[in-house]
Design an enzyme around this catalytic site. Sequence first.
Site, PDB file in Angstrom:
ATOM      1  N   ASP A 257     -10.837   2.831   5.022  1.00 37.92           N
ATOM      2  CA  ASP A 257     -11.088   1.386   5.082  1.00 37.92           C
ATOM      3  C   ASP A 257     -12.588   1.079   5.067  1.00 37.92           C
ATOM      4  O   ASP A 257     -12.979  -0.069   4.844  1.00 37.92           O
ATOM      5  CB  ASP A 257     -10.536   0.842   6.411  1.00 37.92           C
ATOM      6  CG  ASP A 257      -9.305  -0.025   6.236  1.00 37.92           C
ATOM      7  OD1 ASP A 257      -9.145  -0.635   5.164  1.00 37.92           O
ATOM      8  OD2 ASP A 257      -8.510  -0.094   7.191  1.00 37.92           O
TER       9      ASP A 257
ATOM     10  N   LYS B 298       0.847  -1.208   0.000  1.00 32.05           N
ATOM     11  CA  LYS B 298       0.000   0.000   0.000  1.00 32.05           C
ATOM     12  C   LYS B 298       0.879   1.254   0.000  1.00 32.05           C
ATOM     13  O   LYS B 298       0.571   2.235  -0.684  1.00 32.05           O
ATOM     14  CB  LYS B 298      -0.942  -0.026   1.213  1.00 32.05           C
ATOM     15  CG  LYS B 298      -1.969  -1.166   1.146  1.00 32.05           C
ATOM     16  CD  LYS B 298      -2.732  -1.333   2.458  1.00 32.05           C
ATOM     17  CE  LYS B 298      -3.610  -2.577   2.444  1.00 32.05           C
ATOM     18  NZ  LYS B 298      -4.271  -2.831   3.745  1.00 32.05           N
TER      19      LYS B 298
ATOM     20  N   GLN C 256      -4.099  -1.388  10.148  1.00 34.81           N
ATOM     21  CA  GLN C 256      -4.060  -2.721   9.543  1.00 34.81           C
ATOM     22  C   GLN C 256      -4.562  -3.784  10.525  1.00 34.81           C
ATOM     23  O   GLN C 256      -4.110  -3.849  11.669  1.00 34.81           O
ATOM     24  CB  GLN C 256      -2.627  -3.040   9.081  1.00 34.81           C
ATOM     25  CG  GLN C 256      -2.479  -4.345   8.323  1.00 34.81           C
ATOM     26  CD  GLN C 256      -3.154  -4.340   6.953  1.00 34.81           C
ATOM     27  OE1 GLN C 256      -3.298  -3.301   6.316  1.00 34.81           O
ATOM     28  NE2 GLN C 256      -3.587  -5.495   6.502  1.00 34.81           N
TER      29      GLN C 256
HETATM   30  N1  GUN Z   1      -6.543  -6.801   6.890  1.00 36.86           N
HETATM   31  C1  GUN Z   1      -6.967  -7.551   5.847  1.00 36.86           C
HETATM   32  N2  GUN Z   1      -7.622  -6.778   4.957  1.00 36.86           N
HETATM   33  C2  GUN Z   1      -7.601  -5.518   5.441  1.00 36.86           C
HETATM   34  C3  GUN Z   1      -8.121  -4.275   4.963  1.00 36.86           C
HETATM   35  O1  GUN Z   1      -8.745  -4.161   3.900  1.00 36.86           O
HETATM   36  N3  GUN Z   1      -7.874  -3.209   5.746  1.00 36.86           N
HETATM   37  C4  GUN Z   1      -7.218  -3.291   6.924  1.00 36.86           C
HETATM   38  N4  GUN Z   1      -7.046  -2.180   7.638  1.00 36.86           N
HETATM   39  N5  GUN Z   1      -6.742  -4.425   7.401  1.00 36.86           N
HETATM   40  C5  GUN Z   1      -6.937  -5.532   6.662  1.00 36.86           C
END
Ligand code: GUN
Length: 296
Positions: A121, A54, A98
């Site tokens: 998110d 990311k 995350q």
């Molecule tokens: N862990 C797995 N997928 C995601 C996501 O889309 N966002 C976040 N913040 N954590 C994750």
Amino acid sequence: MAPANLIDGRAIAAQILGELTQRVAALKARGVQPGLAFVRVGEDPASKVYVGRKEKACAELEIFSETHVLPEATSEKNLLALLARLNADAQVHGILVQAPLPRQINQATVYSTVLPQKDVDGFHPVNVGKLMLGDAGGFQPCTPAGIRELLARSNVTMDGAEVVVLGRGNIVGKPMAAMLCQKEKHANATVTICHSATRDIKAHCRRADILIAAMGVAEFVKADMVKPGAVVVDVGVNRVNDPTAKSGSRLVGDVDFANVQPIAGKITPNPGGVGPMTIAMLMQNTVRAAELATSH
Ligand code: GUN
């Protein structure tokens, strides 16, 4: 040669990122650089990889990003204090914590603390509520939004389709179902959610025009669970032991790809299907957050 029925997530994600370049340039022209803050707690290897990807996407789009790493044993109070600072920081238009988070931290409290307008998110209850209500003004979770976009851009008809979603998690399964049952373009489907208590999952799967596997069980979806010609989307990332691999393990999806691919109408490869779309949608949400925060 790659089979003809593959849905190329990398190519479609690249197309979306190309479209975003213009929006980032328009923001820059009025002195705004979109900013995204990542928060990672502990040293979970998969989380490190995901946040790294990311960050790279931000750098490529010239989105400002900063990553805050807290120790595994950090208190919830510490994490909430960091989020309060990021909420107040005008350079930061989006905040991503995350998942998964360590046990001492209440995930619901954390995701309720991120300001809804910075919640790229789509995990804040206000944004979850807007998704349920069909209010496009909120932010939608990146993985299901990416899957919908992937299907739309692959000319898959969702209107009236029988969709079966395997998995009821808050990150993929539930928001995916909520999205596809809305009375909207690229939705309007009949959606069934299957989970660990579902009786006869195979019978449900075999009815599906679109089968979305997001339950996190390695190669769960076998060929005899798929209607010939169905569209199959594999969201799973599962590490399995493999003595023949150099590392002793390898990653597999929730779909038994080798056997399902020949009978599917269309199928996402894994990797190279859903993953790149999640990142593209995160970039899109971040650009939109910056546009909304600075459009007065
Ligand atoms: N862990 C797995 N997928 C995601 C996501 O889309 N966002 C976040 N913040 N954590 C994750």
